[in-house]
Structures are given as C-alpha cells and as structure tokens.
Write an enzyme that holds these catalytic residues in place. Structure first.
Site, PDB file in Angstrom:
ATOM      1  N   ASN A  34      16.090 -23.626  37.249  1.00  0.00           N
ATOM      2  CA  ASN A  34      16.590 -23.400  38.611  1.00  0.00           C
ATOM      3  C   ASN A  34      16.685 -21.918  38.961  1.00  0.00           C
ATOM      4  O   ASN A  34      17.067 -21.568  40.084  1.00  0.00           O
ATOM      5  CB  ASN A  34      17.946 -24.090  38.825  1.00  0.00           C
ATOM      6  CG  ASN A  34      19.078 -23.482  38.020  1.00  0.00           C
ATOM      7  OD1 ASN A  34      18.912 -22.465  37.334  1.00  0.00           O
ATOM      8  ND2 ASN A  34      20.249 -24.098  38.091  1.00  0.00           N
ATOM      9  N   TYR A 142      33.299 -25.886  26.858  1.00  0.00           N
ATOM     10  CA  TYR A 142      31.899 -25.728  26.474  1.00  0.00           C
ATOM     11  C   TYR A 142      31.602 -26.495  25.191  1.00  0.00           C
ATOM     12  O   TYR A 142      30.627 -27.263  25.108  1.00  0.00           O
ATOM     13  CB  TYR A 142      31.569 -24.250  26.298  1.00  0.00           C
ATOM     14  CG  TYR A 142      30.200 -23.998  25.721  1.00  0.00           C
ATOM     15  CD1 TYR A 142      29.061 -24.206  26.493  1.00  0.00           C
ATOM     16  CD2 TYR A 142      30.047 -23.552  24.409  1.00  0.00           C
ATOM     17  CE1 TYR A 142      27.789 -23.981  25.959  1.00  0.00           C
ATOM     18  CE2 TYR A 142      28.786 -23.321  23.876  1.00  0.00           C
ATOM     19  CZ  TYR A 142      27.675 -23.545  24.654  1.00  0.00           C
ATOM     20  OH  TYR A 142      26.423 -23.332  24.119  1.00  0.00           O
TER      21      TYR A 142
END
Length: 314
Positions: A34, A142
């Site tokens: 992206n 995370y």
C-alpha cells in the site's frame, strides 16, 4: 524450483531485499504494497510487477493472487511501541490483514505461504535463549497479534490444507531501511545529527540482531524447500547484545568515539532480554547466518550514509 511468488509489503525494508534474492533464484515476483511505509523506488530497475493495494482489502488481495504459486506475507504494522499507542490499527493490519491473506490464499489454491512472525515480542519475557518450544507470553499488542496470526496459520493449515510456515524474526537491520524507525536507524540519525543516543532503561535490555541478507536467505529457504511444511522456525543470529553494547558498536562504527549516551525511563511493552537459538533452522533449512554484528553494522552505516542527504559534520 521456479514459479511466481507474491510478496506482500514487497516495497518495504525486508521486502525489497527479499525480492532481489527471489529474482536471483529465478522466481517471478509480484509485489503487493500500500506504499504507506515502503518505497517503490527500492525496486527500480527490477523485473517485478507492483500492485498498489492494502491487505485489509480482500478483493484487491484476491486479484493479486491470480496465477500465483506461493506467498510471502511481510506486510504488517511493525512497531511494538506504536502498537501500545494504537492497538486497534495494529489489530486491523496484522490480524485482520493476515486473515484476509490466508483466506484468499485458500480461495486461490496457493501452494505455500510463509508468514513473517516475531520471536521476542511474541514470546515475551521468557529466559533466553528462546526457541520453537518456548511458551509464548506476549506483553504488547504487537506480540499478541503475531501470536494470533500464527494460530490462524496453523488452523488454516489443518482446516483447509494450505501449507503455512511461520518464520520468527530476530531484530532485522541492513540496507533499504532508511524509512524505518528502529533503534539502529535512530542511533545513526542521532550520531550524524550530533545528538545524544537515547536508551530507554539502563541499557542492559538485550536483543538478537540479524542482518537482512541472512534473514532473507532463511525466508527463501523456507519458501522453496518442498520438505518444509506447516512449521514454525526461528531465524536469528543466536547472539545476545545489550542496548548499551549496540550503542557502543554504533559509536565505534561512526568513528566518533566520544559521542554521548542518554538514559531515559523504560517504555511499556518492551521485552527485557531476548535472543534466539537457530538450531532448528540449521537442521531443517541448512540456515547459517553469515554476518557478524560488527560487519553488518558497518555495512548498514555505509548504506545509510550513502542515502542520507540530511547528515551534518560533527
């Protein structure tokens, strides 16, 4: 083994290094990125198809997987500290994004998917050295997200027959990383800008640092070896290095031996000690890191210096 490989996050740090190695191995490569963190200029001049898209978009992913044999899934929200600050985005990108990648891989009959996991953040504050048998106890969003992704990889393998391999990365450094905010890049920037190196905590916390070339060699071996399937493998250097030692090595590499170090309060979510054994990777992949930390930091410093227009003489 030849074929077409989709690399998600292929315009990023690890991806741009991996793409070069895959091309050397005579693989056709499609990159899906992206471009929020990556840089398509990293792949300039390479025979690679680049598709701009987001792993949170299943339709775009599905289109990218047409006529692809294997997938390396690197795209991720990669910061422990930022995951504590913004756990929702971390979850959306890492967990939902990885679910989309797996789901589309099943729909498109992908032969093998190699997932980029983590050792330290996923396992947490276990006594090192850690390995594939260490009990995961993540202490950050995370790390929790990567553990969840590994669980989905295993579940999709058993439920749908897709061959998944989870490669757990040590802390990675090396060329094509000038956009990254990891500790080595931070140290480089602060040294070249004449600012003190910042260490959170007393400098005794440790990590395992692996050169990106060694890491990509391990990923490629996992991807192309037909005998490696449905497994979890640590890719690491096997060397424990404290933050203070890392700072001193960076100062030594820079040649500015009197550069100051400043200590600040420890940050939430960061592991105290971590390094991993790579015995299993050696056994199943023939993996053996080539770079010492001293060699790798010198190369990383030289690459960053060649691509840095903001450095000042101090």
């Amino acid at each position: 083994m030849t074929g077409k490989v989709l690399v998600t996050g292929g315009c990023g740090f690890i991806g741009s290094n991996l793409v070069r190695l895959l091309l050397d191995k005579e693989q056709q490569v499609v990159v899906f990125d992206n471009l929020s963190k990556g840089n398509r200029a990293y792949l300039d001049g390479l025979d690679v198809a680049i598709i701009v898209g987001d792993i949170r978009d299943p339709d775009a992913l599905g289109a990218a997987m047409a006529d692809v044999d294997r997938v390396v899934h690197l795209a991720a929200f990669g910061s422990v500290v930022e995951s504590v600050e913004d756990p929702q985005t971390n979850f959306d990108m890492n967990v939902l994004g990885t679910f989309n990648v797996l789901n589309q891989a099943v729909k498109h009959s992908i032969d093998k998917l190699v997932f980029s996991s983590t050792g330290g953040a996923l396992i947490g504050d276990a006594t090192p050295p850690v390995n594939e048998q260490s009990l995961p106890k993540p202490i950050s969003p995370y790390g929790a997200g990567k553990l969840c992704c590994e669980a989905y990889c295993h579940a999709f393998s058993k439920s749908y027959g897709i061959n998944t391999v989870c490669t757990r990365f040590a802390n990675v450094y090396g060329p094509y990383s000038d956009h990254k905010s990891g500790v080595i890049n931070q140290f480089y920037k602060r040294i070249t800008q004449g600012e003190p190196l910042i260490i959170y905590g007393d400098g005794s916390s440790t990590r395992d640092y692996i050169h990106v070339s060694d890491l990509c060699d391990g990923i490629t071996r996992a991807l192309l070896n037909p005998d490696v399937s449905n497994d979890v493998i640590h890719l690491a250097s096997g060397r424990e290095t404290s933050l203070r030692q890392l700072a001193e090595l960076m100062i030594s590499v820079s040649g500015r031996t009197d550069h100051p170090i400043e200590f600040r309060d420890k940050r939430t979510g960061e592991v105290d000690r971590n390094f991993a054994r790579y015995d299993y990777a050696r056994q199943v992949l023939g993996f053996e890191p080539r770079y010492t930390l001293e060699q790798g930091l010198k190369e990383a410093w030289d690459w960053l210096a060649r691509h840095d227009s903001s450095a000042v003489d101090v």
